[in-house]
Design an enzyme around this catalytic site. Structure first.
Site, PDB file in Angstrom:
ATOM      1  N   TYR A  45       3.448  18.817  -3.301  1.00  0.00           N
ATOM      2  CA  TYR A  45       2.297  19.357  -2.579  1.00  0.00           C
ATOM      3  C   TYR A  45       1.284  20.079  -3.474  1.00  0.00           C
ATOM      4  O   TYR A  45       0.216  20.480  -3.005  1.00  0.00           O
ATOM      5  CB  TYR A  45       2.756  20.264  -1.433  1.00  0.00           C
ATOM      6  CG  TYR A  45       3.187  19.506  -0.186  1.00  0.00           C
ATOM      7  CD1 TYR A  45       3.143  18.116  -0.128  1.00  0.00           C
ATOM      8  CD2 TYR A  45       3.632  20.178   0.951  1.00  0.00           C
ATOM      9  CE1 TYR A  45       3.536  17.415   1.011  1.00  0.00           C
ATOM     10  CE2 TYR A  45       4.022  19.491   2.099  1.00  0.00           C
ATOM     11  CZ  TYR A  45       3.979  18.118   2.120  1.00  0.00           C
ATOM     12  OH  TYR A  45       4.357  17.444   3.260  1.00  0.00           O
ATOM     13  N   ASN A  65       8.482  18.208   5.094  1.00  0.00           N
ATOM     14  CA  ASN A  65       7.155  17.828   5.622  1.00  0.00           C
ATOM     15  C   ASN A  65       7.231  17.880   7.141  1.00  0.00           C
ATOM     16  O   ASN A  65       8.315  18.019   7.710  1.00  0.00           O
ATOM     17  CB  ASN A  65       6.725  16.456   5.111  1.00  0.00           C
ATOM     18  CG  ASN A  65       7.677  15.362   5.579  1.00  0.00           C
ATOM     19  OD1 ASN A  65       7.773  15.076   6.765  1.00  0.00           O
ATOM     20  ND2 ASN A  65       8.401  14.774   4.640  1.00  0.00           N
ATOM     21  N   GLY A  94       5.734  21.445  -5.839  1.00  0.00           N
ATOM     22  CA  GLY A  94       6.040  20.147  -6.449  1.00  0.00           C
ATOM     23  C   GLY A  94       5.025  19.128  -5.983  1.00  0.00           C
ATOM     24  O   GLY A  94       3.850  19.184  -6.361  1.00  0.00           O
ATOM     25  N   ASP A 148      13.649  18.093  -0.794  1.00  0.00           N
ATOM     26  CA  ASP A 148      13.961  17.544   0.532  1.00  0.00           C
ATOM     27  C   ASP A 148      14.928  16.365   0.391  1.00  0.00           C
ATOM     28  O   ASP A 148      15.968  16.305   1.077  1.00  0.00           O
ATOM     29  CB  ASP A 148      12.635  17.099   1.183  1.00  0.00           C
ATOM     30  CG  ASP A 148      12.751  16.822   2.675  1.00  0.00           C
ATOM     31  OD1 ASP A 148      13.840  17.025   3.241  1.00  0.00           O
ATOM     32  OD2 ASP A 148      11.731  16.403   3.270  1.00  0.00           O
TER      33      ASP A 148
HETATM   34  N1  AR6 Z   1      16.716  22.526  -6.313  1.00  0.00           N
HETATM   35  C1  AR6 Z   1      15.775  23.475  -6.412  1.00  0.00           C
HETATM   36  N2  AR6 Z   1      14.469  23.213  -6.559  1.00  0.00           N
HETATM   37  C2  AR6 Z   1      14.099  21.924  -6.599  1.00  0.00           C
HETATM   38  C3  AR6 Z   1      15.011  20.852  -6.484  1.00  0.00           C
HETATM   39  C4  AR6 Z   1      16.391  21.202  -6.331  1.00  0.00           C
HETATM   40  N3  AR6 Z   1      17.345  20.270  -6.210  1.00  0.00           N
HETATM   41  N4  AR6 Z   1      14.324  19.682  -6.567  1.00  0.00           N
HETATM   42  C5  AR6 Z   1      13.021  20.017  -6.717  1.00  0.00           C
HETATM   43  N5  AR6 Z   1      12.876  21.355  -6.759  1.00  0.00           N
HETATM   44  P1  AR6 Z   1       8.953  19.574  -3.794  1.00  0.00           P
HETATM   45  P2  AR6 Z   1       6.771  20.405  -1.990  1.00  0.00           P
HETATM   46  C6  AR6 Z   1      11.657  22.180  -6.892  1.00  0.00           C
HETATM   47  O1  AR6 Z   1       8.127  18.487  -4.358  1.00  0.00           O
HETATM   48  O2  AR6 Z   1       5.865  20.591  -3.139  1.00  0.00           O
HETATM   49  C7  AR6 Z   1       8.918  16.045  -0.098  1.00  0.00           C
HETATM   50  O3  AR6 Z   1       8.686  14.662  -0.106  1.00  0.00           O
HETATM   51  C8  AR6 Z   1      10.451  21.541  -7.508  1.00  0.00           C
HETATM   52  O4  AR6 Z   1      10.519  21.614  -8.927  1.00  0.00           O
HETATM   53  O5  AR6 Z   1      10.370  19.291  -3.468  1.00  0.00           O
HETATM   54  O6  AR6 Z   1       6.857  21.494  -0.958  1.00  0.00           O
HETATM   55  C9  AR6 Z   1       8.807  16.619   1.322  1.00  0.00           C
HETATM   56  O7  AR6 Z   1       9.337  15.723   2.291  1.00  0.00           O
HETATM   57  C10 AR6 Z   1       9.332  22.411  -6.953  1.00  0.00           C
HETATM   58  O8  AR6 Z   1       9.202  23.610  -7.745  1.00  0.00           O
HETATM   59  O9  AR6 Z   1       8.308  20.140  -2.405  1.00  0.00           O
HETATM   60  C11 AR6 Z   1       7.348  16.799   1.487  1.00  0.00           C
HETATM   61  O10 AR6 Z   1       6.722  15.585   1.861  1.00  0.00           O
HETATM   62  C12 AR6 Z   1       9.853  22.832  -5.584  1.00  0.00           C
HETATM   63  O11 AR6 Z   1      11.241  22.494  -5.576  1.00  0.00           O
HETATM   64  C13 AR6 Z   1       6.896  17.218   0.108  1.00  0.00           C
HETATM   65  O12 AR6 Z   1       7.849  16.691  -0.781  1.00  0.00           O
HETATM   66  C14 AR6 Z   1       9.170  22.129  -4.426  1.00  0.00           C
HETATM   67  O13 AR6 Z   1       8.857  20.801  -4.796  1.00  0.00           O
HETATM   68  C15 AR6 Z   1       6.893  18.710  -0.034  1.00  0.00           C
HETATM   69  O14 AR6 Z   1       6.364  19.062  -1.290  1.00  0.00           O
END
Ligand code: AR6
Length: 175
Positions: free
Chosen positions: A125, A28, A123, A38
């Site tokens: 977002y 973020n 995820g 993250d």
């Molecule tokens: N390895 C690979 N992919 C993953 C993992 C992992 N260990 N964990 C989750 N995913 P998200 P966003 C996938 O929510 O939507 C945070 O709080 C997950 O299934 O991690 O960009 C940040 O600080 C999904 O497909 O990120 C921001 O505030 C993808 O990673 C916010 O979330 C992204 O999900 C960003 O949200």
């Protein structure tokens, strides 16, 4: 030059386990950590990562910043800030595309050869995964044409669904 479609792969698993030159974080704009991927990256990298992130002063949506990887097997982390999905008419597609473009530009500038991306914004977002996968693959293919020194981009899929979508999208590019 190996064509761009031959330099992209889908892989299912946890991005924090990958020994690549850089893993991309779905961050973020504070760059100070959060949930999802993250949180997993910060946990695996250790507190030194947050300390370096604090020196960066945040990052606007659509842009990216690079740090070291600390306790991760990856040498670097590229922190990209994806858009929050709010219906699709708030420049979400373009902002997501610029995450991939800016991350790969940073990687190329730093001489990195292997980069792994999570499905940014899909995820917490809320970006629709199918649409996000299309943008990720198309924008990465364009960037790889521009940066011949990047050898491989891995699209890391956390779910079976994501893996199927990436696999299909990548197959469609093959001649
Ligand atoms: N390895 C690979 N992919 C993953 C993992 C992992 N260990 N964990 C989750 N995913 P998200 P966003 C996938 O929510 O939507 C945070 O709080 C997950 O299934 O991690 O960009 C940040 O600080 C999904 O497909 O990120 C921001 O505030 C993808 O990673 C916010 O979330 C992204 O999900 C960003 O949200």
């Amino acid at each position: 030059m190996t064509p761009s479609h031959a330099r992209m792969v889908a892989w299912q698993g946890d991005i924090t386990t990958l020994a690549v030159d850089a893993i991309v974080n779905a961050a973020n704009s504070s760059l100070l950590g959060g949930g999802g991927v993250d949180g997993a990256i910060h946990r695996a990298a250790g507190p030194e990562l947050l300390a370096e992130c604090r020196t960066l002063g945040g990052c606007p949506t659509g842009e990216a910043r690079i740090t070291r990887g600390y306790r991760l097997p990856a040498r670097h982390v590229i922190h990209a800030v994806g858009p929050v999905w709010s219906g699709g008419s708030h420049h979400e597609d373009e902002l997501l595309a610029s995450c991939y473009r800016n991350s790969l530009a940073l990687a190329a500038t730093q001489g990195l050869r292997t980069v792994a991306f999570p499905a940014i914004s899909t995820g917490i977002y809320g970006f629709p995964i199918e649409r996000a996968v299309r943008i990720a693959v198309a924008e990465t293919a364009r960037a790889l044409d521009r940066y011949p020194n990047i050898e491989q981009v891995t699209f890391v899929c956390f779910s079976d669904d994501a893996y199927d979508l990436y696999t299909r999208e990548l197959a469609a590019l093959r001649p």
